[in-house]
Structure formats: C-alpha cells, structure tokens
Design an enzyme around this catalytic site. Structure first.
Site, PDB file in Angstrom:
ATOM      1  N   TYR A   1      36.374  45.541  35.847  1.00 44.58           N
ATOM      2  CA  TYR A   1      37.218  44.346  35.843  1.00 44.58           C
ATOM      3  C   TYR A   1      36.807  43.391  34.727  1.00 44.58           C
ATOM      4  CZ  TYR A   1      39.720  40.255  37.628  1.00 44.58           C
ATOM      5  OH  TYR A   1      40.545  39.162  37.758  1.00 44.58           O
TER       6      TYR A   1
ATOM      7  N   SER B   1      40.272  35.860  33.463  1.00 39.07           N
ATOM      8  CA  SER B   1      39.377  35.497  34.561  1.00 39.07           C
ATOM      9  C   SER B   1      38.105  34.933  33.946  1.00 39.07           C
ATOM     10  CB  SER B   1      39.036  36.736  35.389  1.00 39.07           C
ATOM     11  OG  SER B   1      37.961  36.485  36.267  1.00 39.07           O
TER      12      SER B   1
END
Length: 272
Positions: free
Chosen positions: A147, A134
């Site tokens: 995350y 990401s």
C-alpha cells in the site's frame, strides 16, 4: 455556470469519492462516478445527479470506455479525481505476488491508465488532476509494504504529470489523508479492534488517532473540500503539490510522543 466543469471521480461510490461527487454536483459541476461495484455508484448518482459508469480502472479497455462516456455525455473533460484504492497487509517477506499485483494494479497502474486516456481532453481544457494518496506515501508503518509503495508511486506519477504538462496548462496535485472514516478504514478498524481486544471500531479509531493533534479521524467531506479546491481556478498556481489532510499527524515527531503526558499508551496501568 461559467465555471462548470466535467470531472471523473474514481472510487466514487463510497467514502472520499462519494463525498467529492456530492460536493462537485452541489456546486453545479458535471460528475461521472466510477468504480467496480455498480450499486453504490447508482446510489450516489440517484442522490446527486452524477452519471454512474461502473468500470475497473486497471483495465485499459474499461478506462477508454470511461473517458469516452464522460466526453460523450458532456462534450468535454476538465478534471480527474483519482480516488480508487485497495490495500493488502503484509511485510515484504509475507506478501504474495498476487496481493502485491492487486494493490499496484489498482492504486498505481489504474491512475496511470486513466491519466493517459484522459490526457488529450485535459490538455484541451487546461484541466486538473487530483490524486487521493495517503500519509503512507510519506511515512510508513508495519506490514504496509504494498500500500505504501503504491501511494508513494502515485505521488510521483502526479508530479511527473505536473512537470511534463504544466507548460500546457495542466495541473496535477496530490492529497494525503490520514485516518478518515470510510468503509475501507472501518473494515481495518474492525479487524484492529478484534486483534487488540478493543471495544468496537470507535475504540479502535480512538487508539489509532492518539498521536493526531486534532484528536480524531477525519470525515470524508473534509478531504473532499480540499480536492474541490485543488480542482478549482482558486488553485490555479498550485501544481505538483502534496497536501496532507491528516489532522496534523505528519507534523508529529514520534520520538517526542513519550513526553506528551496527554497520551496514555494502551495497556498502561490504571492511574498512570
């Protein structure tokens, strides 16, 4: 086909994983889709001809079973797409240990276990690993501690694989998507719309992508195309690389955004 490959795709039931499975199967490759939920996996398998193998890649026994299933079905293993992921919001002081563990276990420990289990087969075939991380691996935002940390760790895990085993023909690369319209992103946008008083998920996506030069969120198929290229011999000299697939947002300097009058801050007075 001479270039036919056998590839395991984790998180293969929806989003980027499902799009990657469709792309690879359409090109004639053998694909094993894995994930925790059987139903979406079986839908993708019925649509594409992929082999569905439900499993939790954070479970070492399940990971060994996944690799064994792929090799038993197709006789070899040429690639991994490490796409399974989860997220729990929270700053460091707000995250529970349970939420932290859940994110790290799925996003980082799972890929490590699968890489380790698949490594002998990948070395035999001169295989390729592509991790779906990401832009959060490169930049951070509020309430994103677990995350972002897991995705940054995934990036370095794949670089370690590239450095340690590149001399034996193994390649490992990472793609870092920005906002992509997946089930996981849709859920986050629905919450954002409620929190910000926006008119539904489409409005939330528009708000979240204001700084994206492309002016929109991506589609899963756009990321899948990059993953497919990295798996292929066309990327034979690409190893240890990190490719952003984010519409250009990681190239933006936030400090200059105020000078771009095409960007209207949410809540600005009418006519401004």
């Amino acid at each position: 086909m001479a270039d036919q490959r056998v590839v395991i795709v984790t998180g293969g039931g929806t989003g980027i994983g499902a799009a990657t499975a469709r792309l690879l199967c359409a090109a004639g490759h053998r694909v094993v889709v894995s994930g925790r939920r059987p139903e979406p996996l079986h839908r993708v398998a019925a649509e594409t001809g992929a082999l569905a193998h439900p499993s939790d890649t954070a479970d070492p026994e399940a990971v060994r079973g996944l690799v064994d299933a792929a090799v038993s079905a197709y006789g070899r293993l040429d690639g991994l797409v490490l796409n399974a992921g989860t997220g729990r919001s929270g700053a460091v002081g707000d995250l529970s240990v349970e939420d932290w563990d859940a994110v790290i276990r799925t996003n980082l420990t799972g890929p490590f276990l699968l890489q380790r289990a698949a490594l002998p087969h990948l070395l035999e075939t001169g295989g390729s690993v592509v991790a779906v991380a990401s832009v959060s691996a490169l930049r951070n935002g509020a309430g994103n501690a677990a995350y972002a940390t897991s995705k940054a760790g995934l990036l370095q895990l794949c670089r370690s694989l590239a450095v340690d085993y590149g001399h034996r023909g193994l390649r490992a690369n990472v793609v870092c998507p920005g906002w992509v319209r997946t089930e996981m992103a849709d859920r986050r946008m629905a919450r954002f719309a409620d929190e910000a008083g926006l008119d539904g998920s489409d409005a939330a996506y528009r708000e979240a992508t204001r700084l994206v030069p492309a002016g929109r969120a991506g589609d899963p198929e756009e990321v899948a195309e990059v993953v497919g290229w990295l798996l292929s011999p066309a990327a034979s000299f690409v190893n240890g690389a990190t490719l952003t697939v984010d519409g250009g947002v990681s190239a933006v300097d936030p400090g200059t955004a105020a000078f771009d009058f095409r960007i209207e801050p949410r809540g600005a007075a009418p006519g401004r």
